[in-house]
Scaffold this active site. Structure first.
Site: not given
Length: 263
Positions: A155, A159
């Protein structure tokens, strides 16, 4: 007044921002991944112009969503808000995990295939500080095969890439008069953040509206990273500003999707 499309706007911060933008007189298009979510979005934001469908875990559905956008008048802003957080690998687009399909491949495709708006906004996170620009195992596919998939680290990579998009596309589309930013809305009480999240969701909503409009502190600015709680552009991770790393990321996505960044 502007024409604004927000991905992932059937609930959460995307929906909250959409409601505010509608109340301010803008023409807002929502996005949902299926018909049921679209119905929910229409009921929650009846002032929206329409709800566009597309499951962003699918390259084909994302391309179809871009085609739907192409049939409309050009947007003033496309806000890439949709995102996945933690969860299992779930192989989706071209075998990449769902978190990469939704967070990275989908916004890349929509940016390349939909008519360019005046403003492109990419939702980042403070997790981007833990991301890596090393593309040797993009999408964690090899580490997953070896049993080493780490959802929080994967993740964080997505980002960081979202943050890089803001800088990369601002640079690539400068001659087209396009403004691009990335924004960390903060850890706020949404479905993704959880009810115990300590951040100020009203500030996140304000940031979203400001960037979608290009108003307030964002007026006249380009290629900035914005952060909940700050009234001026913030500093992102140093790696996000690396133009060679940005170009390598875009080339990797071109190789995966067969879609090039338009000139």
């Amino acid at each position: 007044m502007g024409r604004i499309f927000i991905t992932g706007s059937s609930d959460g911060l995307g929906l909250r921002a959409a409601k505010q933008l509608v109340s301010r007189g803008h023409t807002v298009y929502l996005h949902a991944r299926n018909a049921q979510r679209a119905s929910d979005a229409r009921n929650a934001c009846p002032g929206a112009a329409d709800v566009l469908l597309g499951d962003l875990t699918s390259i084909e559905e994302t391309k179809a969503l871009a085609a739907s956008l192409s049939k409309l008048e050009p947007m003033d802003c496309i806000f890439h808000n949709a995102g996945l957080y933690l969860g299992p690998y779930r192989a989706q687009a071209e075998g990449y995990p769902a978190v990469f399909a939704v967070n990275v491949i989908a916004p890349y495709l929509l940016t390349c295939l939909a008519p360019l708006p005046r403003r492109l906004i990419y939702a980042s996170s403070d997790s981007h500080w833990g991301g890596s620009t090393n593309l040797d195992d993009f999408g964690w596919r090899e580490r997953h095969k070896a049993g080493h998939f780490r959802e929080s680290s994967a993740y964080a990579d997505t980002k960081l890439y979202n943050t890089m998009f803001g800088f990369a596309f601002a640079r690539r589309f400068a001659s087209n008069g396009v403004v691009a930013h990335s924004v960390d809305p903060g850890w706020v009480p949404t479905k993704m953040g959880g009810t115990g999240a300590p951040g100020n969701i009203n500030e996140s909503e304000r940031l979203y509206v400001m960037l979608a409009e290009g108003s307030g502190e964002a007026e006249g600015k380009n290629a900035c990273f914005w952060e909940n709680g700050k009234t001026s552009p913030a500093q992102a991770k140093k790696d996000a500003y690396d133009e060679k790393a940005q170009d390598a990321l875009l080339k990797k996505l071109e190789d995966i999707t067969g879609v090039r960044v338009p000139e």
